[in-house]
Enzyme design. Sequence first.
Site, PDB file in Angstrom:
ATOM      1  N   LYS A 260      -3.682  -7.404  -1.956  1.00 39.87           N
ATOM      2  CA  LYS A 260      -2.793  -6.054  -2.777  1.00 39.87           C
ATOM      3  C   LYS A 260      -4.003  -5.351  -3.358  1.00 39.87           C
ATOM      4  O   LYS A 260      -3.708  -4.015  -3.547  1.00 39.87           O
ATOM      5  CB  LYS A 260      -1.767  -6.690  -3.535  1.00 39.87           C
ATOM      6  CG  LYS A 260      -0.489  -7.371  -2.736  1.00 39.87           C
ATOM      7  CD  LYS A 260       0.492  -7.837  -3.683  1.00 39.87           C
ATOM      8  CE  LYS A 260       1.603  -8.522  -2.806  1.00 39.87           C
ATOM      9  NZ  LYS A 260       2.600  -9.175  -3.838  1.00 39.87           N
TER      10      LYS A 260
ATOM     11  N   SER B 150       8.027  -9.202  -5.052  1.00 37.85           N
ATOM     12  CA  SER B 150       6.939  -8.691  -5.694  1.00 37.85           C
ATOM     13  C   SER B 150       7.036  -7.378  -6.181  1.00 37.85           C
ATOM     14  O   SER B 150       6.573  -6.948  -6.961  1.00 37.85           O
ATOM     15  CB  SER B 150       5.684  -8.980  -5.149  1.00 37.85           C
ATOM     16  OG  SER B 150       5.505  -8.357  -3.792  1.00 37.85           O
TER      17      SER B 150
END
Length: 803
Positions: free
Chosen positions: A732, A689
């Site tokens: 996140k 990611s």
Amino acid sequence: MTELNFEEPFEPTDVEIPSTLPVLPLKDTVIFPQSVSPLAIGQERSIKLVDDVVAGERVLALVTAKNPEIEQPGWDDLHEIGTAAIVHKMIRVPDGTLRILVQGVGRIKLDRRVQDDPYLIGEFTDLPDAIEETPELEALTRSVQNEFGRLISLVPYLPAELELAAANVDDPSALSHLVASTLRLKTDEKQALLEQADVYERLRDVLRILNRELEVVELGTKIQTQVQSEMEKGQREFFLRQQLKAIQDELGEGDDQQAELAELREQIEAKNLPEDARKAADRELSRLEKLPPAAAEYGVIRTYLDWILSLPWNETTEDNLDLAHARKVLDEDHYDLEKVKDRIIEYLAVSKLKNDLSGPILCFVGPPGVGKTSLGHSIANTLGRKFLRISVGGVRDEAEIRGHRRTYIGAMPGTIIRSLRDAESKNPVLLIDEIDKMGADFRGDPASAMLEVLDPEQNNNFRDHYLDLPFDLSKVLFICTANQLDTIPGPLLDRMDVIHLSGYTEDEKLGIARKYLVPKQLEAHGLSSERLTISPGALRVVIREYTREAGVRNLERRIADLCRKTARAIAEGETEKVRIDARKARSWLGARRVPSDPRKRTADPGVATGLAYTPVGGDVLFIEATAYPGKGKLTITGQLGDVMRESAQTALSWVRAHSESLGLPDDWFAEHDVHIHVPAGAVPKDGPSAGITIATAIASLVRGVPVADDLAMTGEITLTGQVLPIGGVREKVLAAQRYGLKRVVLPHENEPDLGELPPEARKELQFILVDSIEEVLAVAFEKPGPVRAEPAPRPERQAALPA
């Protein structure tokens, strides 16, 4: 004595069977031709039928019902073939029922249904026997007579006169009817014999039945003989034991042992043990009685019996499935977590409808300190069950789960059986903590042992190595907790119903602190709300400047610090009441624990802010890139995993492939080496990611333009520049919010995940959805800057990075 009314018997001579006959349904009874049987008549329509038959020709059709459970059989409930019979005698009983004596005349078959009310009447045709006189038929007849004679001599319910009667019957058909009517056969077998028109085949069936009955009777005789022998042996052992007891009493030995054994036997008798456990207990107690107390095996057997007697084989607690009560308990124990609470309520609602709590194994997954263990407590309180917690983190020995075999010294059952003994109930709530941290070594794989424990389809016969007896775990409500799913084996994870618990926002932490943490710490430190008041502003300061976590454990520790300082001030007589505001909180807690502004980290070109998911919640990564004269070599540091290294190589390849659009000379990468570093090098990092973040950092480096300081990004990059979706969006985004960032770049395919975010995060942050790296760079560099062909090294900046 009540007088009974008798009708005169009727002796048939040459009876002609009418074609139309009233039908008397029979239950579990078959009447054969040439046989006489008593029948009890109780139904109203059957009594009327018998009265009309006796008043007439005394002939009726006896047909057996297919299902004896039906109260009043209809035509579809009767067999087609029955027996025409004559009513010889009728007795009227005072309670209104009848007793009749009927004699079968011939086999008949139903052709047409004539009448249903008040009773069944139908047209029948005669079914004569098919018989051919052959030597085989004669031999078969004699075999039937011989076998029937043998059976009569062995079976008590058959009178000896039947043997003489069977020997005098010359007609094979009459012989078959005699044998079939006197044996205790199933109704289906008798009906099959009645429907068999071929006399030879019927006799063969009768002979087969006789052989079967003889085998059963002979086997029963053998078993009875063995039982008699065992009884005699048992009596002999009892007599010898009584003698041994008398000898021990005379010598002054064995009183304590005998009392102990008698107590064990009483406990086994009083305990409602399953059959397998009862057999094992009796067997081991029998062995124990034969051993002297000094024998090494004596203590092993005694301990084993104590374990059997201490387990809750059938003891359960009653469940409280009141959904309103469950919601109240969950709301009192936990702040927010609405989706998790709704999922638990749904689980209990299904269990209430099924009246059974067996089902999927719940697994709470989330960062530390978000309330996974306390949710298990709340579920147990909701149901009114016992609560037990076992931690399997770091367990590497399979015997911890399944126990040790009794052949080993110091053997004991596994942690599952030990927990059930402590619960004193076979249906507790059992929390298996840290299931993602089990390992495997030469002692076995405990995760594989958990496959049977956590499988609702097979844990009803869980067999611990120590007990070596099946124990029913299907009533136990298993709840597992984990910080991450990656380390849980696939087959084990497949048995669980995973419920994700994400980190808390600042407002949620504030609510938890005011409602739960502050009152808890006040009580723990001997304070009251009158003596200590912590303002909401002080709590926000603690949350923002002294903790940065997904859960609330460090927040609780900082609140405990404030409570301790208050307790000291009050104990030393400095004050009677304390009110903590933001200024006093900073004064008592000292220097702030977390950096105030992460934006200065991205002030220079070559640094981009990324977002990462960790087992302890979301976090922010600052990815740095620098270049120096070389030949295009790539250096990667920061303890990165293979997947993240491949993402860095992919990002560099894309930037090199698009150097023209970035305004770089064609030979720029041929003359420079690139170094990519992710600070906090002591912490392992991995995952795809960070791809777009690395590409952005390299692009910032080669262009000499800093990345926007309020921007964080996450997404996987491909060689063609596409941005692929990633996981852990909620964690996140909450990390970006905690760090004070304002904009977050996400892959466009992660748009559905935005609906899972708290309203506070959606309000404070701007989300930018992208499909390609070009869109990411357009957002990261809001204004195109000049291209710097040779970025100057920044050693002083590198030296300032944290280790």
